[in-house]
Design a protein around this motif. Structure first.
Motif: not given
Length: 254
Positions: A41-64
């Motif tokens: 989320x933080x990096x999306x706000x920094x870079x404003x990418x066209x696409x985020x390739x997102x995994x679901x199961x990640x530590x902490x805040x998950x992909x969903x």
């Protein structure tokens, strides 16, 4: 135009592999990498990418959770999320769509399918694997969240009669060409109606437009005779001839 991609996956080796694959394409580049949902989320706000390739199961805040946050941020309205996961479960697909994801693929896809998927969602189109398409109809659309079901119907008042008609036909899985043939107009006219409906209903892409059409009751999920509820192997679709799941996926790409 170069498609800017943010990678979000907790496995460093996979991120490195995806980076090499994506950076090898002349029309794409990886802008950064995240190992968990909060960083995504933080990096999306920094870079404003066209696409985020997102995994679901990640530590902490998950992909969903990260997907829902990104899709709800008005400053990231042009950022699309493509879910890529090993665990393509029905619940994950349903939650991804509710969160606002524009696409959903299993990690067993080929390199070409992944690159094509990134290009598809970057263009604002929907991308769902056959399994995700089946889930969308049998679980998510057939049993929408009660609160959303009550809140959404009023949104349809913003659509013209023709936009409602086109939206309903799109929700039946028909392509722009098929709708144009049925209504005896040009495919360009249908594309215009679809985009106007998406704008008025605040749908991020065609998949979200279809979701709203069902949740508002514009289209009803039909059940085969004798079937009382959705279940494994039961494909529910509006009243029209049977269509393969792969064909439905293709039609949902504008």
């Amino acid at each position: 135009m170069t498609i800017r991609v943010l990678l979000a996956d907790d496995q460093a080796l996979l991120r490195a592999t995806f980076r090499i694959l994506i950076d090898s394409c002349s029309d794409m580049e990886v802008v950064d990498e995240a190992a968990d949902g909060r960083a995504a989320v933080s990096l999306a706000r920094t870079h404003r990418p066209d696409v985020v390739l997102m995994d679901i199961r990640m530590p902490g805040a998950d992909g969903l959770t990260a997907t829902a946050t990104i899709c709800a941020d008005p400053d990231l309205s042009t950022t699309r999320v493509l879910i890529l996961t090993t665990f393509e479960t029905d619940e994950d697909v349903a939650r991804s769509l509710r969160a606002g994801a524009s696409g959903f693929l299993g990690k067993d896809v080929t390199a070409d399918e992944l690159l094509s998927g990134i290009r598809t969602v970057a263009a604002g189109d929907a991308l769902l694997s056959p399994r995700a398409t089946h889930t969308l109809v049998t679980r998510f659309l057939a049993t929408p969240a009660p609160s959303a079901q009550q809140a959404l119907p009023g949104q349809l008042a913003a659509l013209t009669a023709r936009e409602r008609e086109v939206t309903a036909l799109a929700a039946e899985g028909k392509s722009n060409d098929e709708i144009a043939e049925e209504l005896v107009v040009s495919p360009l006219t249908i594309r215009t109606h679809v985009h106007r409906a998406m704008t008025k209903l605040h749908a991020r892409d065609r998949a979200q437009l279809v979701v709203i059409a069902y949740r508002c009751g514009l289209v009803q999920v039909s059940r085969p005779p004798g079937v009382t509820k959705a279940g494994p192997g039961v494909a529910l679709w509006p009243q029209r001839p049977a269509m393969s799941e792969n064909a439905i996926c293709q039609n949902w790409r504008m």
